[in-house]
Write a protein that holds these residues in place. Structure first.
Motif, PDB file in Angstrom:
ATOM      1  N   SER A 274      -0.115  47.261  -2.529  1.00 17.67           N
ATOM      2  CA  SER A 274      -0.757  48.416  -3.166  1.00 17.67           C
ATOM      3  C   SER A 274      -0.344  50.066  -2.741  1.00 17.67           C
ATOM      4  N   ALA A 275      -0.344  51.426  -2.207  1.00 26.65           N
ATOM      5  CA  ALA A 275       0.053  52.008  -1.635  1.00 26.65           C
ATOM      6  C   ALA A 275      -0.455  51.778  -0.325  1.00 26.65           C
ATOM      7  N   ALA A 276      -2.055  51.869   0.018  1.00 28.42           N
ATOM      8  CA  ALA A 276      -2.833  51.961   0.594  1.00 28.42           C
ATOM      9  C   ALA A 276      -2.419  51.070   1.210  1.00 28.42           C
ATOM     10  N   GLU A 277      -2.377  49.587   1.036  1.00 24.34           N
ATOM     11  CA  GLU A 277      -1.715  48.121   1.440  1.00 24.34           C
ATOM     12  C   GLU A 277      -0.737  48.630   2.538  1.00 24.34           C
ATOM     13  N   ILE A 278       0.390  49.344   2.121  1.00 21.09           N
ATOM     14  CA  ILE A 278       1.885  49.836   2.603  1.00 21.09           C
ATOM     15  C   ILE A 278       1.657  50.447   4.507  1.00 21.09           C
ATOM     16  N   ALA A 279       0.363  52.230   3.989  1.00 23.70           N
ATOM     17  CA  ALA A 279      -0.697  52.734   4.498  1.00 23.70           C
ATOM     18  C   ALA A 279      -0.461  51.890   5.430  1.00 23.70           C
ATOM     19  N   VAL A 280      -1.539  51.354   5.694  1.00 29.16           N
ATOM     20  CA  VAL A 280      -1.785  50.285   6.719  1.00 29.16           C
ATOM     21  C   VAL A 280      -0.862  49.911   7.945  1.00 29.16           C
ATOM     22  N   LEU A 281       0.080  49.242   7.176  1.00 22.60           N
ATOM     23  CA  LEU A 281       1.062  48.293   7.481  1.00 22.60           C
ATOM     24  C   LEU A 281       1.919  49.422   8.127  1.00 22.60           C
ATOM     25  N   ARG A 282       2.206  50.578   7.970  1.00 24.14           N
ATOM     26  CA  ARG A 282       3.167  51.112   7.981  1.00 24.14           C
ATOM     27  C   ARG A 282       2.406  51.834   9.404  1.00 24.14           C
ATOM     28  N   ASP A 283       1.207  51.737   9.557  1.00 23.10           N
ATOM     29  CA  ASP A 283       0.695  52.642  10.826  1.00 23.10           C
ATOM     30  C   ASP A 283       0.452  51.620  11.710  1.00 23.10           C
ATOM     31  N   ALA A 284       1.073  50.751  11.501  1.00 17.68           N
ATOM     32  CA  ALA A 284       0.281  48.882  12.968  1.00 17.68           C
ATOM     33  C   ALA A 284       1.600  49.478  13.316  1.00 17.68           C
ATOM     34  N   VAL A 285       2.613  49.263  12.080  1.00 13.84           N
ATOM     35  CA  VAL A 285       4.179  49.139  12.886  1.00 13.84           C
ATOM     36  C   VAL A 285       4.688  50.311  13.915  1.00 13.84           C
ATOM     37  N   VAL A 286       4.416  51.384  13.651  1.00 12.26           N
ATOM     38  CA  VAL A 286       4.192  52.805  14.697  1.00 12.26           C
ATOM     39  C   VAL A 286       3.769  52.671  15.596  1.00 12.26           C
ATOM     40  N   ARG A 287       2.639  52.565  15.366  1.00  6.31           N
ATOM     41  CA  ARG A 287       1.656  52.027  16.594  1.00  6.31           C
ATOM     42  C   ARG A 287       2.205  51.293  17.936  1.00  6.31           C
ATOM     43  N   LEU A 288       2.691  50.107  17.402  1.00  7.51           N
ATOM     44  CA  LEU A 288       3.117  49.835  18.100  1.00  7.51           C
ATOM     45  C   LEU A 288       4.831  49.710  18.750  1.00  7.51           C
ATOM     46  N   HIS A 289       5.095  50.333  17.944  1.00 12.20           N
ATOM     47  CA  HIS A 289       7.062  50.924  18.147  1.00 12.20           C
ATOM     48  C   HIS A 289       6.105  51.913  19.090  1.00 12.20           C
ATOM     49  N   ILE A 290       5.180  52.077  19.360  1.00  8.87           N
ATOM     50  CA  ILE A 290       4.925  53.209  20.791  1.00  8.87           C
ATOM     51  C   ILE A 290       3.944  52.315  21.747  1.00  8.87           C
ATOM     52  N   GLU A 291       3.700  51.894  21.958  1.00  4.65           N
ATOM     53  CA  GLU A 291       3.704  50.739  23.068  1.00  4.65           C
ATOM     54  C   GLU A 291       4.339  50.339  23.489  1.00  4.65           C
ATOM     55  N   SER A 292       5.694  49.463  22.581  1.00  2.00           N
ATOM     56  CA  SER A 292       6.411  49.055  23.110  1.00  2.00           C
ATOM     57  C   SER A 292       7.926  50.164  23.827  1.00  2.00           C
ATOM     58  N   GLU A 293       7.378  51.191  22.980  1.00  2.00           N
ATOM     59  CA  GLU A 293       8.039  52.584  24.283  1.00  2.00           C
ATOM     60  C   GLU A 293       7.606  52.223  24.966  1.00  2.00           C
ATOM     61  N   LEU A 294       6.334  52.839  25.954  1.00  2.00           N
ATOM     62  CA  LEU A 294       5.401  53.017  26.681  1.00  2.00           C
ATOM     63  C   LEU A 294       5.730  52.306  27.661  1.00  2.00           C
ATOM     64  N   LEU A 295       6.204  50.540  27.180  1.00  2.00           N
ATOM     65  CA  LEU A 295       5.303  49.555  28.265  1.00  2.00           C
ATOM     66  C   LEU A 295       7.519  49.643  28.964  1.00  2.00           C
ATOM     67  N   GLY A 296       8.351  50.037  28.204  1.00  2.00           N
ATOM     68  CA  GLY A 296       9.299  50.215  28.759  1.00  2.00           C
ATOM     69  C   GLY A 296       9.372  51.301  29.664  1.00  2.00           C
ATOM     70  N   ILE A 297       8.636  52.460  29.191  1.00  2.00           N
ATOM     71  CA  ILE A 297       8.996  53.802  29.954  1.00  2.00           C
ATOM     72  C   ILE A 297       7.940  53.135  31.442  1.00  2.00           C
TER      73      ILE A 297
END
Ligand SMILES: Cc1cc2nc3c(=O)[nH]c(=O)nc-3n(C[C@H](O)[C@H](O)[C@H](O)COP(=O)(O)OP(=O)(O)OC[C@H]3O[C@@H](n4cnc5c(N)ncnc54)[C@H](O)[C@@H]3O)c2cc1C
Length: 414
Positions: A274-297
């Motif tokens: 569903s659109a809501a499930e996709i939004a939750v997944l997108r949010d989780a992907v973005v959050r982990l991407h940010i955490e990963s970039e922060l680890l790099g920094i």
């Protein structure tokens, strides 16, 4: 501190890389020729002293060298892929403690990947408490005779040299009776057998040492100094396992690629979500991407702050964060795939880690999920990292250590 440390800035370092490329270009010569030239130019590991593959600069400046090479070459060699343990841990330990003739013999060959290295520390009853290990080294004239069993030894089956920790004096407390040896893995009596992981791969091994003879000059440091030398290896291991500091090369790169392929706009579409499930997944992907970039920094900042020499406990920060983050990222990878994540490739084959078949991104995601379980164990568990951070960085009270002053032979063992 060498003179060059005071005088070499970014522009001159980039000039030196271009001089290297003019002499030996990775697109034009083979790996060993290029890497040997890189070593001779002091551009292998710039924080090492001159004459040993370095220029006495801060470790953070290595990224300038890597960047300049990447600007001019299609062929890029990754230390981790060539000789992870040799470059990450063997080289700094040899540089700090080996006799001069061993430095000259071993360091260039570690960097070129002509000699692969492994680490023989862990034993069936000594992992986190590696100082309690039981492998014995007994003097025989000028040599040492070693007997014991090591375990979880990554890439020992491909290695020419090992960093071996063994007990030379059982009458001393556990940390004081250890010595650190360079072991030629082709020595008679070294028996390497595969151990299969949850992935089905055998990246690592158990290693039996049966009356193995080691020449006396292959002790690093001095007899009884093994724990101090081992700490140098372990601190460097944590920095090596802490991951990349290159922006855009963070842990989440694979996850983003998976999202592009398996996510709602990818060729497989929304896969009934569903659109809501996709939004939750997108949010989780973005959050982990940010955490990963922060680890790099964070890794970048740690490396820039470090002076030439061996790292301290700060490497444990990156190691801990990398391990826990990679688990979360690979878990989310399976969520993106959906129910197909329950099926594991082609029948769970048992094979050596280097015999990887070509895999689809989906198959890789399943493999990565299983492999990531080991991240919080290898190189010291996440619990042990937290102990180190608590005691050595935050100054919290230490764990009770009742066997610290007891002779190793008198410590009760199960
Ligand atoms: C993929 C992989 C590759 C490896 N490669 C190598 C290698 O090349 N060479 C090598 O020598 N070793 C290698 N190891 C071994 C690794 O270093 C050990 O597995 C690790 O140190 C843990 O030791 P152990 O397995 O004996 O677990 P144990 O030490 O028995 O720990 C069991 C559990 O108790 C917890 N624990 C233990 N002590 C404490 C404490 N003081 N406080 C809180 N919790 C604690 C641990 O966190 C863990 O959860 C590798 C391991 C893996 C998974």
């Amino acid at each position: 501190m060498s003179d060059s440390k005071r005088t070499i800035g970014e522009a001159e370092l980039r000039d030196r890389v271009r001089a290297l490329l003019a002499q030996a270009h990775p697109d034009a010569v083979d790996r060993v020729t290029f890497r040997r030239a890189q070593y001779d130019h002091g551009l292998a590991w710039v924080h090492f002293p001159e004459g040993y593959g370095g220029l006495g600069l801060s470790p953070g400046m290595q990224s300038i060298v890597d960047d300049e090479i990447a600007l001019h070459a299609r062929t890029i060699y990754w230390n981790l892929a060539i000789n992870a343990i040799g470059i990450g841990m063997g080289a700094p330990t040899v540089m700090t403690y080996a006799a001069e003739h061993y430095k000259q013999q071993l360091l260039p060959r570690i960097f070129t990947g002509e000699d692969i290295w492994c680490q023989l520390f862990s034993e069936p009853s000594a992992g986190s408490d590696v100082a309690g290990l039981a492998t014995r080294a007994v003097r025989d004239g000028d040599d040492w005779i070693v007997n014991g069993q090591k375990v979880w030894a990554s890439i020992a089956h491909k290695s020419s040299w090992a960093m071996l920790l063994a007990r030379t004096d059982p009458n001393k407390p556990k940390h004081d009776g250890l010595s650190y040896f360079l072991l030629d893995m082709k020595s008679p009596g070294v028996d390497v057998r595969p151990l299969y992981q949850i992935t089905g791969d055998a990246e690592f091994n158990e290693v039996f040492l049966n009356d193995v003879r080691i020449p006396g000059d292959r002790i690093l440091g001095k007899e009884g100094m093994g724990w101090r030398v081992a700490i140098t290896t372990l601190m460097n291991e944590r920095v090596a396992l802490g991951g990349s500091s290159r922006p855009g090369h963070g842990l989440s790169e694979k996850l983003l690629n998976l999202w592009r392929e398996e996510g709602p706009s990818g060729p497989r579409g929304a896969d009934g979500r569903s659109a809501a499930e996709i939004a939750v997944l997108r949010d989780a992907v973005v959050r982990l991407h940010i955490e990963s970039e922060l680890l790099g920094i964070t890794n970048q900042r740690t490396k820039s702050a470090m002076r030439a020499g061996n790292p301290g406990p700060e490497g444990s920060v990156a190691k801990l964060v990398q391990a826990e983050l990679n688990k979360k990222i690979t878990e989310l990878g399976l969520e993106l795939i959906g129910s197909d994540a329950l099926v594991y490739e082609t029948g769970y084959p048992l094979r050596r880690g280097e015999d990887f078949p070509a895999r689809t991104r989906r198959e890789n995601a399943k493999h990565d999920f299983l492999r990531a379980r080991a991240n919080s164990i290898e190189g010291g568990t996440s619990e042990v990292m937290r102990n180190i951070l608590a005691e050595r960085m935050l100054g919290l009270p230490g764990e009770p250590r009742v066997d610290k002053d007891v002779a190793w032979k008198d410590i009760p063992r199960g």
